[in-house]
Scaffold this active site. Structure first.
Site, short mmCIF file in Angstrom:
data_model
loop_
_atom_site.label_atom_id
_atom_site.label_comp_id
_atom_site.label_asym_id
_atom_site.label_seq_id
_atom_site.Cartn_x
_atom_site.Cartn_y
_atom_site.Cartn_z
N HIS A 96 1.33 4.87 -2.35
CA HIS A 96 0.97 5.76 -3.46
C HIS A 96 2.24 6.44 -3.94
CE1 HIS A 96 -3.37 5.49 -2.39
NE2 HIS A 96 -2.86 5.31 -1.18
N HIS A 134 -9.54 1.06 -1.29
CA HIS A 134 -9.50 1.68 0.03
C HIS A 134 -10.91 1.60 0.61
CE1 HIS A 134 -5.69 3.23 -1.28
NE2 HIS A 134 -5.54 4.06 -0.27
N ASP A 168 1.89 3.93 2.84
CA ASP A 168 0.85 4.80 2.27
C ASP A 168 1.44 5.99 1.49
OD1 ASP A 168 -1.76 5.39 1.66
OD2 ASP A 168 -2.35 6.03 3.66
N ASP A 169 1.75 7.07 2.19
CA ASP A 169 2.31 8.27 1.56
C ASP A 169 3.48 8.75 2.42
OD1 ASP A 169 0.06 8.92 -0.53
OD2 ASP A 169 -0.97 8.53 1.36
N HIS A 225 0.86 -1.20 0.00
CA HIS A 225 0.00 0.00 0.00
C HIS A 225 0.89 1.23 0.00
CE1 HIS A 225 -3.85 2.04 1.81
NE2 HIS A 225 -3.12 2.92 1.14
N GLU A 257 -11.22 3.34 6.10
CA GLU A 257 -10.11 4.14 6.64
C GLU A 257 -10.74 5.18 7.55
OE1 GLU A 257 -8.04 6.50 3.69
OE2 GLU A 257 -6.43 7.05 5.07
N1 HPA Z 1 -6.61 7.32 1.46
C1 HPA Z 1 -7.29 7.66 0.38
N2 HPA Z 1 -6.70 8.16 -0.70
C2 HPA Z 1 -5.38 8.32 -0.69
C3 HPA Z 1 -4.63 7.98 0.41
C4 HPA Z 1 -5.28 7.44 1.55
O1 HPA Z 1 -4.69 7.10 2.58
N3 HPA Z 1 -3.35 8.26 0.09
C5 HPA Z 1 -3.33 8.73 -1.17
N4 HPA Z 1 -4.57 8.77 -1.65
ZN ZN Z 2 -3.71 4.80 0.62
#
Ligand code: HPA
Ligand code: ZN
Length: 335
Positions: free
Chosen positions: A16, A194, A275-276, A14, A197
């Protein structure tokens, strides 16, 4: 434990790629492409990374992506991420990209996918890191835009293993993408999404039932539904959990309150991911360390996150076996 975690083989599921844009590269690309960004220094950029929910992050994330224009930019971005993978002993990674974040600005789909793909191919030959590429649809955009994106992907099917769904979860139900996911499945793509969350647990059910996903991205709100937890454990439906992201976006207030270790001990196929990382304060090792500092775990439990990720990955059974043996050997050697 820190040394054990640092050298542990890891698999990321996971991530991006646009979320790996570090402030220094953001400045370099802004200058290279003559694009104005509303910051004067890397410190100023980092100060802006004070998020109170998912949307406040997404606004900054899409703004950052504007500096990516040429194939070389996407290559440089991906290569910088792969060097972090090397540092963290990530042996396999499955990378998301958001084509619509670029095609909406007039960038060609091919520019994006070719830049990322070339860096991933170099990562395989020069760094020994295997990878897969997953194309995400932005859920705040409409179905028509998703269909157009799927159409653009046809010429690049050899480079893309699956489709996913990201961006604003609340107010953009999975049902909007049921038909496009069905078409993607018919075309041979695997599917992830996703869900759960910051949106409710019903979003997880919708992703499973309407989009026929093979794994859930985040999914941490499954804790609100005991029957769902039992099902996820029994069927080993994977969750790609992102601990530092969840704290930064206030899904949990503190790492000690995070449910990932509880879910692991209940037998769910939970994994640790970044994630990011440029926005949330850390790559894979940092995420493992953050969880292990807040929750006491033995080495076998920590290694289980890697074993789960191998199980949940989109690689061949033969490759899974090789990585499992490698991880088990590492654990046996360092017990
Ligand atoms: N959630 C939803 N969209 C996203 C995320 C996330 O954590 N990171 C990058 N786009
Ligand atoms: Zn994500």
């Amino acid at each position: 434990m820190k040394k054990f975690i640092q050298s542990l083989p890891k698999v990321e599921l996971h991530l991006h790629i646009e979320g790996t844009l570090e402030p220094e590269l953001m400045f370099e690309l802004a200058q290279r492409n003559n694009i104005t960004i509303p910051f004067n220094s890397s410190t100023e950029v980092k100060e802006a990374y004070n998020f109170h929910n998912l949307q406040s992050f997404l606004d900054i994330y899409f703004q950052g992506a504007n500096v990516l224009v040429h194939e070389q930019d996407f290559f440089d971005l991906t290569w910088a991420y792969l060097l972090h993978c090397k540092d963290d002993n990530v042996v396999h990674t499955e990378v998301f990209f958001d084509p619509q974040a670029h095609t909406e600005r007039g960038i060609c789909f091919a520019t994006v996918v070719n830049g990322i793909h070339k860096a991933l191919a170099k990562g395989r030959t020069e760094l020994g890191i295997s990878s897969r590429l997953i194309m995400c649809f932005l859920r705040h955009l409409d179905e028509q835009s998703a269909f157009k994106t799927l159409e653009q992907a046809q010429a690049h099917k050899d480079k893309i293993i699956a489709v996913g769904l990201d961006s604003t979860e609340i107010g953009h139900p999975a049902s909007k993408f049921e038909r496009v996911f069905k078409q993607a499945i018919n075309q041979g793509f695997l599917t992830v999404a996703h869900a759960g969350e910051e949106g409710p647990v019903s979003n997880i059910h919708d992703a499973m039932n309407l989009l026929q996903i093979t794994r859930i991205d985040h999914g941490v709100r499954c804790s609100e539904d005991q029957a769902l937890i039992k099902q996820l454990a029994a069927e080993r439906i994977p969750l790609t959990v992102c601990p530092l992201s969840n704290i930064k976006l206030k899904v949990f207030d503190f790492m000690k309150e995070h449910n990932i270790v509880d879910l692991l001990r209940k037998g769910l196929c939970v994994t640790i991911n970044s994630d990011d990382p440029a926005y949330f304060g850390g790559y894979m090792t940092d995420n493992f360390l953050a969880v292990s500092n807040a929750h006491s775990m033995n080495k076998a439990e920590i290694a289980q996150f890697t074993l789960n990720a191998i199980e949940a990955s989109f690689i061949s059974e033969c490759e899974k076996k090789r990585l499992k043996i490698m991880t088990q050997k590492y654990l046996d050697l360092h017990q």
